[in-house]
Design an enzyme around this catalytic site. Structure first.
Site, PDB file in Angstrom:
ATOM      1  N   GLN A 104       4.623  -1.523  -0.868  1.00 17.82           N
ATOM      2  CA  GLN A 104       5.196  -1.444   0.729  1.00 17.82           C
ATOM      3  C   GLN A 104       6.465  -2.021   0.765  1.00 17.82           C
ATOM      4  OE1 GLN A 104       4.057  -0.157   3.138  1.00 17.82           O
ATOM      5  NE2 GLN A 104       2.240   0.666   2.512  1.00 17.82           N
ATOM      6  N   SER A 128       5.109   2.693  -5.651  1.00 19.42           N
ATOM      7  CA  SER A 128       4.508   3.974  -5.368  1.00 19.42           C
ATOM      8  C   SER A 128       5.643   4.703  -4.606  1.00 19.42           C
ATOM      9  CB  SER A 128       3.223   3.675  -4.646  1.00 19.42           C
ATOM     10  OG  SER A 128       2.867   5.105  -4.096  1.00 19.42           O
ATOM     11  N   CYS A 145      -4.870   4.073   5.308  1.00 20.74           N
ATOM     12  CA  CYS A 145      -4.295   4.876   4.210  1.00 20.74           C
ATOM     13  C   CYS A 145      -5.100   5.015   2.898  1.00 20.74           C
ATOM     14  CB  CYS A 145      -2.957   4.161   3.604  1.00 20.74           C
ATOM     15  SG  CYS A 145      -2.996   2.527   3.237  1.00 20.74           S
TER      16      CYS A 145
HETATM   17  N1  PLP Z   1      -0.754  -1.184  -2.213  1.00 21.53           N
HETATM   18  C1  PLP Z   1      -0.425  -1.389  -1.114  1.00 21.53           C
HETATM   19  C2  PLP Z   1       0.378  -2.661  -0.602  1.00 21.53           C
HETATM   20  C3  PLP Z   1      -0.361   0.088  -0.432  1.00 21.53           C
HETATM   21  O1  PLP Z   1      -0.027  -0.191   0.697  1.00 21.53           O
HETATM   22  C4  PLP Z   1      -1.010   1.173  -1.056  1.00 21.53           C
HETATM   23  C5  PLP Z   1      -1.006   2.346  -0.179  1.00 21.53           C
HETATM   24  O2  PLP Z   1      -1.909   2.802   0.107  1.00 21.53           O
HETATM   25  C6  PLP Z   1      -1.163   1.115  -2.220  1.00 21.53           C
HETATM   26  C7  PLP Z   1      -1.116   0.102  -3.019  1.00 21.53           C
HETATM   27  C8  PLP Z   1      -1.632   2.368  -3.231  1.00 21.53           C
HETATM   28  O3  PLP Z   1      -0.720   3.177  -3.224  1.00 21.53           O
HETATM   29  P1  PLP Z   1      -0.962   4.778  -3.678  1.00 21.53           P
HETATM   30  O4  PLP Z   1      -1.266   5.398  -2.284  1.00 21.53           O
HETATM   31  O5  PLP Z   1       0.204   5.096  -4.349  1.00 21.53           O
HETATM   32  O6  PLP Z   1      -2.217   4.734  -4.670  1.00 21.53           O
END
Ligand code: PLP
Length: 358
Positions: free
Chosen positions: A163, A183, A305
């Site tokens: 984030q 990411s 998410c």
């Molecule tokens: N770490 C955090 C703090 C996130 O907000 C997210 C999002 O969903 C992730 C990891 C996972 O990332 P990704 O969507 O690329 O798997």
């Protein structure tokens, strides 16, 4: 539609789209020895250097992964025999790999005294994982202090900066963590690509095994197209600082307009500019989300998410927020396209619902 869900995903940046579209439809495999392969390797290494350069990653290697989730799993599973201590507000991809949870205070900041005690008590090799910034509340964790404490007890440090990327300056030299996860889609790059930044002298056991790609850390033919898009999406430190200021003003406008109507979770802590976790007491997150959606505003409750399921947020519960109130929280997360007019509209739509529910 007004989009206020940047922490779930950011729209693809034009420059990332263009960089990917510019690639020819060639048979690119960076492991091939022929000319196409060598060109693919050049493009991949250029992207790697560019992402690393964007976070001042001298002395670190970058391993491309399929996501932030995979980067977190590689970091936390790759060190055999280590006990993983993680804060209780981590993303589930960290939380599910934790052996021991570190408590947080009522603002969601990691409890450093508790961390020190755990470091003293737990024998053997230890890896501390504390995120840079929270996806739900935007709370920025005291990573410098975590690194100092971990160093005192010979523990390694991983930080999930998924984030933080693009929302606050990131500098590996200043941070001095051992590993950091990224990411691309959270900062306007494509989906399906993330990265783990690893201190050069650190060895990890690959979790995806096969052909030995990515310097043996992660097998599988690299997603070179996405790597090129990822690199193009990384903003400069100056751009980040400018955007932080702009979003900070919008956040201030939002939170002051809702004073007395919304409880802002994590308000006492340093937070990402543009992320506000807001509770409307007595009105469920679901009711709020439907109301905002019907009024053309997209946002989410807590950490939607993952799968879009509305479950009580483990982050808010760890902060000591009562279950009833935790069920009345929505998250506003702003980004590049967010304007003052959009926030003014959000405030009007919030107030309509608030008044109706009184
Ligand atoms: N770490 C955090 C703090 C996130 O907000 C997210 C999002 O969903 C992730 C990891 C996972 O990332 P990704 O969507 O690329 O798997």
């Amino acid at each position: 539609m007004i989009y206020l869900d940047y922490n779930a995903t950011a729209p693809l940046k034009k420059q990332a789209q263009e960089a990917m579209l510019k690639l020819p439809c060639a048979p690119y495999n960076p492991s091939s020895v022929h000319g196409f392969g060598r060109e693919a390797r050049r493009l991949l290494e250029e992207a790697r250097a560019s992402v690393l350069g964007g976070i001042n990653g001298v002395g670190y290697r970058l391993v491309f992964t399929s996501s932030g989730t995979e980067a977190n799993n590689l970091a936390l599973k790759g060190l055999a025999g280590y006990t993983v201590l993680a804060s209780s507000v981590e993303h589930v991809s960290v939380l599910k790999n934790a052996g021991v949870l570190i408590p947080v205070d009522s603002d969601g900041c990691v409890d450093l005294a508790a961390l020190e005690q755990l470091l003293q008590e737990i024998p053997g090799n230890k890896l501390v994982s504390v995120m840079m910034a929270g996806n739900e509340t935007g709370v920025v964790q005291p990573i410098a202090e975590v690194v100092m404490l971990a160093g005192k007890y010979g523990a390694l440090v991983h930080t999930d900066a998924v984030q933080a990327l693009g929302k606050m300056p990131l500098d590996m030299q200043a941070l001095q963590v051992d590993m950091l996860s990224l990411s691309a889609h959270k900062c306007g790059g494509p989906h399906g690509i993330g990265a783990l930044i690893i201190r050069k002298n650190l060895h990890l056991d690959a979790q995806v095994i096969g052909g030995g790609q990515e310097q043996g850390f992660r097998a599988g033919t690299e997603n070179m197209t996405a790597a090129v898009g990822f690199a193009a999406a990384i903003p400069s430190q100056e751009e980040i600082e400018k955007e932080q200021q702009r979003l900070g003003c919008l956040q201030e406008m939002l939170e002051s307009a809702l004073e007395g109507q919304a409880q802002v979770l994590g308000k006492g802590a340093r937070r990402l500019a543009g992320t506000s976790s807001l509770a409307m007491k007595g009105v469920s997150s679901e009711t709020q989300l439907i109301h905002f959606d019907l009024n053309g505003i997209a946002l989410s409750s807590g950490s939607a998410c993952s799968s879009g399921r509305l479950t009580t947020s483990h982050v808010l519960l760890a902060m000591g927020v009562e279950k009833a109130l935790a069920g009345c929280v929505v998250r506003v997360s702003m980004g590049a396209a967010t304007s003052e007019e959009e926030i003014a509209r959000f405030i009007r739509v919030w107030k309509e619902l608030y008044q109706r529910k009184q």
